[in-house]
Design a protein around this motif. Structure first.
Motif, PDB file in Angstrom:
ATOM      1  N   LEU A  15     -38.998  34.975  85.569  1.00  0.00           N
ATOM      2  CA  LEU A  15     -39.069  34.864  84.112  1.00  0.00           C
ATOM      3  C   LEU A  15     -38.240  33.663  83.646  1.00  0.00           C
ATOM      4  O   LEU A  15     -37.127  33.817  83.160  1.00  0.00           O
ATOM      5  N   PRO A  16     -38.787  32.458  83.798  1.00  0.00           N
ATOM      6  CA  PRO A  16     -38.004  31.288  83.373  1.00  0.00           C
ATOM      7  C   PRO A  16     -37.882  31.214  81.856  1.00  0.00           C
ATOM      8  O   PRO A  16     -38.823  31.547  81.133  1.00  0.00           O
ATOM      9  N   GLY A  17     -36.720  30.794  81.404  1.00  0.00           N
ATOM     10  CA  GLY A  17     -36.526  30.579  79.969  1.00  0.00           C
ATOM     11  C   GLY A  17     -36.961  29.180  79.589  1.00  0.00           C
ATOM     12  O   GLY A  17     -37.273  28.360  80.459  1.00  0.00           O
ATOM     13  N   LEU A  29     -43.150  43.324  79.528  1.00  0.00           N
ATOM     14  CA  LEU A  29     -43.195  42.322  78.447  1.00  0.00           C
ATOM     15  C   LEU A  29     -43.099  40.888  78.974  1.00  0.00           C
ATOM     16  O   LEU A  29     -43.596  39.968  78.339  1.00  0.00           O
ATOM     17  N   ARG A  30     -42.410  40.698  80.071  1.00  0.00           N
ATOM     18  CA  ARG A  30     -42.256  39.390  80.735  1.00  0.00           C
ATOM     19  C   ARG A  30     -41.811  38.252  79.796  1.00  0.00           C
ATOM     20  O   ARG A  30     -42.423  37.177  79.760  1.00  0.00           O
ATOM     21  N   PRO A  31     -40.729  38.461  79.071  1.00  0.00           N
ATOM     22  CA  PRO A  31     -40.234  37.371  78.227  1.00  0.00           C
ATOM     23  C   PRO A  31     -39.281  36.453  79.009  1.00  0.00           C
ATOM     24  O   PRO A  31     -38.579  36.913  79.909  1.00  0.00           O
ATOM     25  N   GLY A  32     -39.287  35.187  78.649  1.00  0.00           N
ATOM     26  CA  GLY A  32     -38.318  34.265  79.231  1.00  0.00           C
ATOM     27  C   GLY A  32     -37.036  34.218  78.426  1.00  0.00           C
ATOM     28  O   GLY A  32     -36.035  33.646  78.849  1.00  0.00           O
ATOM     29  N   ILE A  33     -37.100  34.798  77.240  1.00  0.00           N
ATOM     30  CA  ILE A  33     -35.926  34.877  76.362  1.00  0.00           C
ATOM     31  C   ILE A  33     -35.683  36.352  76.066  1.00  0.00           C
ATOM     32  O   ILE A  33     -36.601  37.049  75.621  1.00  0.00           O
ATOM     33  N   LEU A  34     -34.471  36.806  76.314  1.00  0.00           N
ATOM     34  CA  LEU A  34     -34.140  38.187  75.949  1.00  0.00           C
ATOM     35  C   LEU A  34     -33.028  38.159  74.901  1.00  0.00           C
ATOM     36  O   LEU A  34     -31.948  37.629  75.155  1.00  0.00           O
ATOM     37  N   GLY A  35     -33.335  38.705  73.755  1.00  0.00           N
ATOM     38  CA  GLY A  35     -32.324  38.845  72.719  1.00  0.00           C
ATOM     39  C   GLY A  35     -31.677  40.216  72.868  1.00  0.00           C
ATOM     40  O   GLY A  35     -32.376  41.225  72.832  1.00  0.00           O
ATOM     41  N   VAL A  36     -30.378  40.247  73.074  1.00  0.00           N
ATOM     42  CA  VAL A  36     -29.679  41.523  73.253  1.00  0.00           C
ATOM     43  C   VAL A  36     -28.947  41.844  71.951  1.00  0.00           C
ATOM     44  O   VAL A  36     -27.943  41.219  71.605  1.00  0.00           O
ATOM     45  N   PRO A  80     -49.530  29.441  78.567  1.00  0.00           N
ATOM     46  CA  PRO A  80     -48.115  29.748  78.309  1.00  0.00           C
ATOM     47  C   PRO A  80     -47.545  30.669  79.375  1.00  0.00           C
ATOM     48  O   PRO A  80     -48.274  31.434  79.994  1.00  0.00           O
ATOM     49  N   GLY A  81     -46.263  30.558  79.597  1.00  0.00           N
ATOM     50  CA  GLY A  81     -45.592  31.423  80.561  1.00  0.00           C
ATOM     51  C   GLY A  81     -44.478  32.180  79.864  1.00  0.00           C
ATOM     52  O   GLY A  81     -44.365  32.137  78.629  1.00  0.00           O
ATOM     53  N   PRO A  82     -43.629  32.848  80.651  1.00  0.00           N
ATOM     54  CA  PRO A  82     -42.511  33.588  80.046  1.00  0.00           C
ATOM     55  C   PRO A  82     -41.664  32.722  79.117  1.00  0.00           C
ATOM     56  O   PRO A  82     -41.122  33.215  78.132  1.00  0.00           O
ATOM     57  N   TRP A 101     -50.075  29.343  65.172  1.00  0.00           N
ATOM     58  CA  TRP A 101     -49.370  28.120  64.771  1.00  0.00           C
ATOM     59  C   TRP A 101     -48.327  27.742  65.836  1.00  0.00           C
ATOM     60  O   TRP A 101     -48.181  26.581  66.198  1.00  0.00           O
ATOM     61  N   CYS A 102     -47.602  28.767  66.344  1.00  0.00           N
ATOM     62  CA  CYS A 102     -46.608  28.520  67.395  1.00  0.00           C
ATOM     63  C   CYS A 102     -47.272  27.976  68.650  1.00  0.00           C
ATOM     64  O   CYS A 102     -46.762  27.042  69.278  1.00  0.00           O
ATOM     65  N   ALA A 103     -48.395  28.573  69.009  1.00  0.00           N
ATOM     66  CA  ALA A 103     -49.095  28.119  70.213  1.00  0.00           C
ATOM     67  C   ALA A 103     -49.481  26.644  70.064  1.00  0.00           C
ATOM     68  O   ALA A 103     -49.348  25.870  71.002  1.00  0.00           O
ATOM     69  N   ARG A 104     -49.916  26.282  68.860  1.00  0.00           N
ATOM     70  CA  ARG A 104     -50.299  24.880  68.634  1.00  0.00           C
ATOM     71  C   ARG A 104     -49.107  23.931  68.809  1.00  0.00           C
ATOM     72  O   ARG A 104     -49.258  22.807  69.221  1.00  0.00           O
ATOM     73  N   HIS A 105     -47.909  24.417  68.469  1.00  0.00           N
ATOM     74  CA  HIS A 105     -46.714  23.569  68.550  1.00  0.00           C
ATOM     75  C   HIS A 105     -45.917  23.763  69.843  1.00  0.00           C
ATOM     76  O   HIS A 105     -44.843  23.188  69.987  1.00  0.00           O
ATOM     77  N   HIS A 106     -46.402  24.623  70.729  1.00  0.00           N
ATOM     78  CA  HIS A 106     -45.652  24.941  71.962  1.00  0.00           C
ATOM     79  C   HIS A 106     -44.270  25.525  71.640  1.00  0.00           C
ATOM     80  O   HIS A 106     -43.307  25.276  72.354  1.00  0.00           O
ATOM     81  N   TYR A 107     -44.164  26.262  70.554  1.00  0.00           N
ATOM     82  CA  TYR A 107     -42.880  26.863  70.202  1.00  0.00           C
ATOM     83  C   TYR A 107     -42.803  28.273  70.788  1.00  0.00           C
ATOM     84  O   TYR A 107     -43.730  29.067  70.597  1.00  0.00           O
ATOM     85  N   PRO A 108     -41.708  28.589  71.456  1.00  0.00           N
ATOM     86  CA  PRO A 108     -41.544  29.983  71.912  1.00  0.00           C
ATOM     87  C   PRO A 108     -41.566  30.942  70.714  1.00  0.00           C
ATOM     88  O   PRO A 108     -41.026  30.628  69.651  1.00  0.00           O
ATOM     89  N   TYR A 109     -42.195  32.089  70.919  1.00  0.00           N
ATOM     90  CA  TYR A 109     -42.272  33.110  69.873  1.00  0.00           C
ATOM     91  C   TYR A 109     -41.441  34.308  70.311  1.00  0.00           C
ATOM     92  O   TYR A 109     -41.636  34.840  71.404  1.00  0.00           O
TER      93      TYR A 109
END
Lengths: 403, 262
Positions: free
Chosen positions: A395-397, A352-359, A244-246, A208-216
């Motif tokens: 790793l662009p956000g 993992l190559r995420p563009g968003i890192l939650g610390v 999709p990218g990072p 569903w996220c992929a369909r909406h281009h929402y970062p997961y």
């Protein structure tokens, strides 16, 4: 790379025995709220807000909040209130809500209004994440779990339409019915605040996220499993003709730093009683996932995803699961001196190559004082290093490259 | 010759499974939240005098649910259609727990469609003093522990609720739980509009049977049904929990037969 700071804002003034004595020995849902002391609550809410306010100074790009109900493991039962305060007392970081549990709201228009206000008060800094909520959220609000995904999707569609379509208009859906959708206050960001979706890899949500281009954003999932789950998103995106990218992925990670490895190892143990609760007494499975909460097909696919995961999960497996050493060794929690932590984060980001890192800097029994020291060290050494690694690994956000 | 047959009927596009056996006037038995447990000894007993029909409710393991069917009232309206397609006319309406609730809803919608009604530890009416136990919150195991006065009285306990279910039985259990959740979550196990409508049933001979020690639906609910349905009778079976037909089969059949005239 987009780096955001998170804590689940725990309440830990109770004992394992208290948990065991609660109905079905659960730290969530039925754990009696007579264990809550509002005097202490008043201190905690203010300390947690102080930590978030300081996190702007530390240099985080985002302040991440979440919401849970009927639980001492997270005091964010009304997350949007905390978000509104942060919107006013900070200037630069994004307010990242991961997220509002859509199915439990009978009036999503009210949610659209609250979020629009937060977006305006913050002058366009809201990231509006949405979640299905755990089963506990369904129980606590008496929302029928069999409609969870339907309500999630319909409430989402209604909120997006409310933000993007001039009112008044009508909405006659399956679960939501409004004859005059026309909230006067609309969000500042156009077409609407960014939507990010956190989770533990439910295949239907990933697609569903992929369909909406929402970062997961993967919520501290087993690293190996996380990589393979990313493929589901990629596959769905490929069918839509994009790669999709990072910027399409995030990873939330418990990372605690102290001046020395020894100190960090000791203090970091406090994480163990974070969202598992004091005593780490396993939750009844049907509290977290009541009948119908997951589709039967989705449940099978999720199990398939996790077939290579470490069992029991050292983070959640209860008191008798793998010990603290295993948790640290498998990097499910990263603790150490700045040098150690930076090295481990690099290794994780490479894979993992995420563009968003939650610390996730602190939780459970980690004290406010230790948290503040952790944040200072993040400011001085860790965050600048992560930024550099992010550039080096390309790793662009999502604010650098559109997802 | 087998005591019963398994058949299906298509209603509103959904395949509905049912068991049928015996001879004589028709009796519709409506199962509880645990789903269709199959052809029970009870059904054999009733089949001596009746053509016993035991459908699996839409959405429970074995029967399809039309996609629009969401609420308990939807279920009740749809069931009258099932009754129509099964050519049940002048049937006895009987049911346990949510099956009893279903019977009461169908009866108040169409009182003249049925000759008699037998309610067994039925949900549907909110008690004034106690509460209907939250079977979802208690979970499967917890609910089962509350369901019987003494499991040793249940001859087929291992067969019906065995500790080592097959993968198919486990899957069926999940489906049944989900269906019960869909229909009975909110308002939990009752319909606020049902009690005032029960008055419509003054000409439908009704027997209400309850286990005195039912810890799922309190006996008080049996009393409320009795007061709500003029001329009805309440039979309370002692040393008996939520499933009188399984836990006290002989006594249950005795009181049921004397009412049904079997």
């Amino acid at each position: 790379m987009f780096i955001m700071r998170f804590t689940e804002r725990p309440y830990v003034a109770y004992t394992e025995e208290d948990v065991r004595r609660s109905f079905r020995s659960s730290v969530r849902l039925t754990f009696p709220n007579s264990h809550f002391n509002p005097e202490l609550g008043a201190d905690l809410y203010n300390e947690y807000l102080d930590e978030y306010q300081f996190s702007e100074e530390v240099g985080f790009d985002g302040l991440m909040l979440n919401e849970h109900h009927n639980t001492p493991t997270c005091l964010g039962a009304a997350m949007n209130l905390e978000a509104a305060i942060l919107a006013r007392i900070t200037k630069k970081p994004k307010i990242v809500l991961l997220g509002n549990p859509l199915p439990i709201f009978d009036n999503p228009i009210r949610l659209a209004e609250e979020l629009a206000e937060i977006d305006m008060i913050s002058r366009g800094r809201l990231v509006s994440g949405f979640v299905r909520g755990t089963g506990i959220e369904s129980w606590a609000t008496n929302t029928n779990p069999v409609h969870n995904r339907e309500r999630f999707e319909e409430a989402h569609d209604l909120i997006i339409k409310t933000w993007t379509t001039p009112g008044p208009f009508r909405w006659e859906g399956k679960h939501y019915h409004f004859r005059v959708v026309n909230p006067f206050e609309r969000p500042l960001q156009k077409p609407h605040p960014p939507i990010w979706i956190p989770g533990v890899g439910s295949p239907e949500t990933l697609e569903w996220c992929a369909r909406h281009h929402y970062p997961y954003i993967y919520l501290e999932t087993d690293p190996e499993v996380t990589v393979s789950m990313t493929d589901l998103y990629r596959k769905a995106a490929a069918e839509l003709g994009y790669e999709p990218g990072p910027q399409n992925f995030g990873y939330l990670w418990r990372i605690h730093v102290q001046d020395t490895d020894e100190k960090a190892l000791e203090v970091g143990k406090g994480f163990l009683v974070g969202n598992a609760g004091v005593g780490r007494v396993p939750l009844p499975a049907d509290f977290m996932a009541p009948a119908g909460y997951n589709s039967r097909e989705g449940s099978k696919r999720l199990l398939e995803q996790y077939k290579h995961a470490l069992r029991p999960d050292p983070l959640y497996g209860g008191v008798d699961a793998a010990g603290w050493e295993k948790v640290v060794e498998t990097n499910r929690v990263v603790v150490g001196s700045p040098k150690t932590v930076i090295k481990k984060i690099r290794q994780g980001l490479e894979v993992l190559r995420p563009g968003i890192l939650g610390v996730w800097t602190n939780d459970g029994t980690i004290s406010h004082k230790d948290t503040m020291r952790c944040l200072e060290l993040m400011k001085e050494e860790v965050l600048p290093a992560i930024r550099e690694i992010g550039r080096e690994l390309d790793l662009p956000g999502p604010f650098e490259q559109a997802p | 010759m087998p005591a019963f047959e398994e058949k299906t009927v298509t209603v509103g596009g959904a395949q509905i499974r049912y068991l049928i056996g015996g001879a004589g006037p028709q009796l519709l038995w409506l199962h509880g939240s645990e789903g269709n447990l199959g052809w029970l000894r009870l059904h054999d007993e009733l089949a001596r005098s009746f053509t016993v029909v035991v459908p699996t409710h839409p959405g429970f393991a074995g029967s399809e649910r039309p996609p629009w069917l969401e609420s308990f009232v939807d279920l009740s309206r749809f069931y009258l259609w099932i009754v129509q397609e099964l050519n049940l006319s002048d049937a006895v309406l009987a049911g346990h727990f949510i099956g009893g609730w279903l019977a009461a809803e169908m009866a108040v919608m169409s009182p003249k469609s049925f000759t008699r009604m037998l309610l067994v530890d039925a949900a549907g009416v909110r008690p004034r003093e106690g509460e209907i136990t939250d079977i979802f919150l208690h979970g499967t195991e917890g609910t089962r522990q509350l369901s019987f006065f003494d499991v040793s009285q249940v001859a087929d306990y291992e067969l019906l609720f065995g500790t080592k279910p097959s993968p198919e039985a486990r899957e069926a259990h999940i489906i049944n739980r989900e269906a019960a959740t869909r229909y009975c979550w909110k308002p939990y196990m009752h319909d606020p509009a049902l009690p005032p409508l029960l008055e419509r049933l003054r000409d439908l001979p009704t027997l209400i049977v309850w286990g005195r020690q039912d810890r799922i639906v309190p006996v008080e609910c049996g009393e409320l049904y009795r007061k709500g349905i003029a001329g009805s009778r309440l039979e309370i079976i002692d040393r008996c929990g939520h499933f009188p037909h399984l836990e006290k089969p002989a006594e249950f059949v005795k009181v049921a037969s004397s009412f049904l005239g079997g």
